[in-house]
Design an enzyme around this catalytic site. Structure first.
Site, PDB file in Angstrom:
ATOM      1  N   ARG A 157       0.865  -1.196   0.000  1.00  0.00           N
ATOM      2  CA  ARG A 157       0.000   0.000   0.000  1.00  0.00           C
ATOM      3  C   ARG A 157       0.894   1.238   0.000  1.00  0.00           C
ATOM      4  O   ARG A 157       1.102   1.870   1.020  1.00  0.00           O
ATOM      5  CB  ARG A 157      -0.927  -0.050   1.231  1.00  0.00           C
ATOM      6  CG  ARG A 157      -2.131   0.812   1.120  1.00  0.00           C
ATOM      7  CD  ARG A 157      -2.144   1.878   2.167  1.00  0.00           C
ATOM      8  NE  ARG A 157      -0.853   2.551   2.252  1.00  0.00           N
ATOM      9  CZ  ARG A 157      -0.495   3.390   3.194  1.00  0.00           C
ATOM     10  NH1 ARG A 157      -1.279   3.644   4.178  1.00  0.00           N
ATOM     11  NH2 ARG A 157       0.696   3.986   3.191  1.00  0.00           N
ATOM     12  N   LYS A 175      12.457   7.766   3.020  1.00  0.00           N
ATOM     13  CA  LYS A 175      12.269   7.987   4.464  1.00  0.00           C
ATOM     14  C   LYS A 175      13.612   8.047   5.181  1.00  0.00           C
ATOM     15  O   LYS A 175      13.805   8.844   6.096  1.00  0.00           O
ATOM     16  CB  LYS A 175      11.417   6.861   5.068  1.00  0.00           C
ATOM     17  CG  LYS A 175       9.953   7.019   4.748  1.00  0.00           C
ATOM     18  CD  LYS A 175       9.131   7.418   5.956  1.00  0.00           C
ATOM     19  CE  LYS A 175       7.893   8.180   5.564  1.00  0.00           C
ATOM     20  NZ  LYS A 175       6.696   7.933   6.322  1.00  0.00           N
TER      21      LYS A 175
HETATM   22  P1  NAD Z   1      -5.756   2.546   4.323  1.00  0.00           P
HETATM   23  O1  NAD Z   1      -5.826   1.790   3.080  1.00  0.00           O
HETATM   24  O2  NAD Z   1      -5.320   1.865   5.570  1.00  0.00           O
HETATM   25  O3  NAD Z   1      -7.214   3.185   4.622  1.00  0.00           O
HETATM   26  C1  NAD Z   1      -8.046   3.791   3.677  1.00  0.00           C
HETATM   27  C2  NAD Z   1      -9.444   3.894   4.270  1.00  0.00           C
HETATM   28  O4  NAD Z   1     -10.252   4.634   3.370  1.00  0.00           O
HETATM   29  C3  NAD Z   1     -10.144   2.564   4.496  1.00  0.00           C
HETATM   30  O5  NAD Z   1     -10.839   2.594   5.713  1.00  0.00           O
HETATM   31  C4  NAD Z   1     -11.169   2.507   3.364  1.00  0.00           C
HETATM   32  O6  NAD Z   1     -12.341   1.793   3.729  1.00  0.00           O
HETATM   33  C5  NAD Z   1     -11.487   3.976   3.185  1.00  0.00           C
HETATM   34  N1  NAD Z   1     -12.024   4.255   1.869  1.00  0.00           N
HETATM   35  C6  NAD Z   1     -11.567   3.822   0.667  1.00  0.00           C
HETATM   36  N2  NAD Z   1     -12.363   4.272  -0.317  1.00  0.00           N
HETATM   37  C7  NAD Z   1     -13.333   4.999   0.264  1.00  0.00           C
HETATM   38  C8  NAD Z   1     -14.444   5.712  -0.215  1.00  0.00           C
HETATM   39  N3  NAD Z   1     -14.711   5.773  -1.518  1.00  0.00           N
HETATM   40  N4  NAD Z   1     -15.227   6.352   0.665  1.00  0.00           N
HETATM   41  C9  NAD Z   1     -14.951   6.301   1.985  1.00  0.00           C
HETATM   42  N5  NAD Z   1     -13.907   5.643   2.508  1.00  0.00           N
HETATM   43  C10 NAD Z   1     -13.120   4.994   1.661  1.00  0.00           C
HETATM   44  O7  NAD Z   1      -4.838   3.794   4.030  1.00  0.00           O
HETATM   45  P2  NAD Z   1      -4.171   4.782   5.111  1.00  0.00           P
HETATM   46  O8  NAD Z   1      -2.816   4.330   5.492  1.00  0.00           O
HETATM   47  O9  NAD Z   1      -5.106   5.023   6.210  1.00  0.00           O
HETATM   48  O10 NAD Z   1      -3.932   6.079   4.202  1.00  0.00           O
HETATM   49  C11 NAD Z   1      -5.037   6.784   3.693  1.00  0.00           C
HETATM   50  C12 NAD Z   1      -4.567   8.074   3.064  1.00  0.00           C
HETATM   51  O11 NAD Z   1      -3.959   8.892   4.042  1.00  0.00           O
HETATM   52  C13 NAD Z   1      -3.535   7.892   1.952  1.00  0.00           C
HETATM   53  O12 NAD Z   1      -3.844   8.735   0.878  1.00  0.00           O
HETATM   54  C14 NAD Z   1      -2.253   8.333   2.586  1.00  0.00           C
HETATM   55  O13 NAD Z   1      -1.387   8.915   1.653  1.00  0.00           O
HETATM   56  C15 NAD Z   1      -2.733   9.374   3.562  1.00  0.00           C
HETATM   57  N6  NAD Z   1      -1.777   9.555   4.663  1.00  0.00           N
HETATM   58  C16 NAD Z   1      -1.403  10.823   4.963  1.00  0.00           C
HETATM   59  C17 NAD Z   1      -0.490  11.041   5.963  1.00  0.00           C
HETATM   60  C18 NAD Z   1      -0.095  12.428   6.316  1.00  0.00           C
HETATM   61  O14 NAD Z   1      -0.633  13.353   5.812  1.00  0.00           O
HETATM   62  N7  NAD Z   1       0.838  12.645   7.194  1.00  0.00           N
HETATM   63  C19 NAD Z   1       0.057   9.956   6.635  1.00  0.00           C
HETATM   64  C20 NAD Z   1      -0.356   8.665   6.318  1.00  0.00           C
HETATM   65  C21 NAD Z   1      -1.296   8.485   5.326  1.00  0.00           C
END
Ligand code: NAD
Length: 553
Positions: A157, A175
């Site tokens: 992912r 990183k």
């Molecule tokens: P993940 O795959 O663990 O979680 C994604 C979540 O989004 C899941 O719960 C999924 O069910 C939900 N989802 C997917 N499609 C959806 C939709 N159409 N409607 C509603 N919910 C939906 O991913 P993650 O690690 O939690 O990362 C998610 C995002 O956050 C990524 O884009 C990542 O780049 C970003 N992120 C940002 C930071 C930061 O800003 N510091 C840090 C980590 C992750």
């Protein structure tokens, strides 16, 4: 730790001639002195004129800026890193705001997608499922015998881009560059690892230039055994190392963290680092909204590693402020791909979601959830792109004097809204932060500087603190301490511009403050394996790597 750049070699067995020029940790290019050129057999291998590091950095900057695309800039910087690491870090530190988005998000995402086609030179260790049974042997092939910080991914992912298999190697490399740039951890101690267990990405499986194993992902018991062997081998080969899990798929990320959190020195940045940086942003935001943390109601869009991780740290922070766990959880609402996370929703919830399932009316869309809950903050972490519509943002401004809007999904194309959209729709009331950087926005004669909730504010400092104290494990309380320390670094001038994170130019001193707070936790909880120095900050400062050339003679 020790910051002698000759660390791996010792002065007597310093390589000479072309081998020296091919050692990125030692290479000084045109900065080798006349005497060094004579004694180290470099005469003739370099043009005659000698330049100092400042001059070299100026030349490199011109070359960097001449590149027309972010991806070309990325290739330029990684090539420099593979040639002369000291100069690479000097350049990066001198221009951290300009170059961070190149070596990390958002460009690193693009670089990972293209990794197969831009691949030039290997960096880090590739351990694949066929190495099962001899992982320790593979680890011993690493050139440096004392790795202390290991960032590992299995590529399932990558950022918000999904399963990129072996192309995910760009992430640990990026990183670790940030560990050195932002916390001064010597590059000698840094080891990027890509665990290749296959990929379920059909496009990659049929790509003739794909560099990873061309097979479907191994899952279940065989995967778990592979990871267990890897963790055991790490302990054996690099006993002082901290392992940072990075960009694992959702279920593996949680299960690996739970399995190893209390028995190895490790953490998961996507869960814990993200949670801490977002919590720090929320704490700073309360200084602008005037509403304390315990009066905030959060509505998340996305209930994965980032979202539920932030929720858990928010709950912990409220508990530290005297709120009961039950009441704290009632303040965290989630919408995932199936709609609002409520107990009677009817589907089977994974453990990390169950803890946040509420007693409430089910609605399907995020817009309906906003109307029903009227949150003080919306936090986008679904990774699906623009979803905080003008209508939703206007409603947030109607419900709140200063609505908190965090659009944290990466890369930029996946952000829930842009900074401009947030400020415009809320008429400048939004307290905004994003995952990828956005330029300042002019509105009504005022300049708003969007905060970037970048994990880089947290993980390098946490790693440095854990290493400096030689902590046996990395605890959630360390991340909470890091979040509060980060929030405390935000000054009034930052807030006056709507900025809820401190300026990145001071990232080194921020990381050192965080490291001291983390080390303090390690000493308090009896986890440190090193005697406590009298002055923690001074001790940590004395251990950091500065990108300056040494005289080798
Ligand atoms: P993940 O795959 O663990 O979680 C994604 C979540 O989004 C899941 O719960 C999924 O069910 C939900 N989802 C997917 N499609 C959806 C939709 N159409 N409607 C509603 N919910 C939906 O991913 P993650 O690690 O939690 O990362 C998610 C995002 O956050 C990524 O884009 C990542 O780049 C970003 N992120 C940002 C930071 C930061 O800003 N510091 C840090 C980590 C992750």
């Amino acid at each position: 730790m020790n910051h002698d750049p000759l660390l791996p070699f010792g002065r007597r067995d310093l390589p000479t001639g072309a081998s020296l020029l091919n050692s990125p940790l030692l290479n000084k290019l045109t900065a080798f002195s006349e005497r060094e050129r004579d004694i180290l057999r470099l005469r003739g291998l370099l043009p005659p004129r000698i330049f100092n590091m400042q001059e070299q950095a100026e030349r490199s900057l011109i070359q960097f800026r001449r590149k027309n695309s972010a991806l070309e800039k990325y290739i330029f910087l990684t090539t420099l890193q593979n040639r002369n690491e000291t100069l690479f870090y000097r350049l990066l530190l001198n221009h951290i705001e300009e170059m961070m988005p190149i070596i990390y998000t958002p460009t690193v995402g693009e670089a990972c997608l293209e990794y197969g086609s831009i691949f030039r030179q290997p960096r880090g260790l590739w351990i694949n499922i066929r190495d099962k049974g001899r992982i320790a042997e593979v680890l011993r092939n690493w050139t440096n015998k004392d790795a202390r910080i290991i960032v590992v991914t299995d590529g399932e992912r990558i950022l918000g881009l999904g399963d990129l298999g072996a192309l995910g190697m760009g992430i640990p490399i990026g990183k670790l560059a940030l560990y050195t740039a932002c916390a001064g951890i010597h590059p000698y101690y840094c080891l990027p690892i890509c665990l290749d267990v296959g990929t379920d990405n059909e496009k990659l499986l049929s790509d003739p230039l794909y560099i990873g194993l061309q097979q479907k992902r191994v899952r279940g018991a065989a995967y778990e055994e592979f990871i267990e062997e890897f963790m055991q081998a790490m302990k054996e080969v690099f006993p002082k190392a901290l392992v940072q899990f990075e960009d694992f798929g959702n279920n593996n990320a949680f299960s690996l963290l739970h399995k190893y959190q209390n028995k190895a020195c490790c953490f998961n940045d996507d869960i814990q680092g993200t949670a801490a940086v977002a919590l720090a942003g929320l704490i700073s935001a309360t200084r602008l909204t005037g509403k304390p943390l315990k009066e905030q109601t959060l509505l998340f869009f996305g209930a994965g590693e980032a979202g539920t991780g932030i929720g858990e740290y928010f709950v912990s922070a409220l508990r530290e402020e005297g709120v009961s766990e039950t009441d704290a959880r009632k303040r965290c609402w989630f919408v995932d791909s199936k709609g609002l996370l409520v107990k009677n929703r009817g589907d089977k919830l994974s453990a990390h979601k169950q803890a946040f399932a509420q007693d409430g009316k089910y609605v399907k869309t995020f817009a309906e959830a906003v109307e029903q809950i009227k949150p003080t903050a919306i936090i986008g972490v679904a990774g699906v792109g623009p979803t905080f519509t003008k209508d939703i943002l206007e409603k947030m401004a109607a419900y709140n004097e200063r609505p908190i809007i965090f659009a944290l999904s990466n890369p930029t194309s996946k952000a829930e809204c842009t900074a401009e959209e947030a400020y415009l729709a809320t008429k400048g009331k939004a307290v905004f932060a994003s995952g990828s950087p956005f330029a300042p926005v002019e509105y009504n004669g005022k300049t708003f500087v969007p905060g970037q909730g970048n994990n880089v504010y947290i993980f390098p400092g946490v790693g440095l603190g854990a290493l400096a104290s030689q902590s046996a494990t990395v605890t959630d309380s360390m991340f909470l301490a890091a979040a509060r320390t980060l929030a405390a670094q935000v000054n009034e001038d930052d807030l006056a511009h709507g900025r809820i994170y401190p300026h990145l130019n001071s990232i080194r001193s921020i990381s050192i403050q965080i490291a001291a707070a983390v080390a303090e936790e390690a000493y308090d909880k009896g986890l440190a394996r090193r005697e406590r120095p009298k002055d923690l900050v001074a001790d940590i400062k004395s251990q950091v790597f500065e990108p300056v050339y040494q005289d080798y003679l």
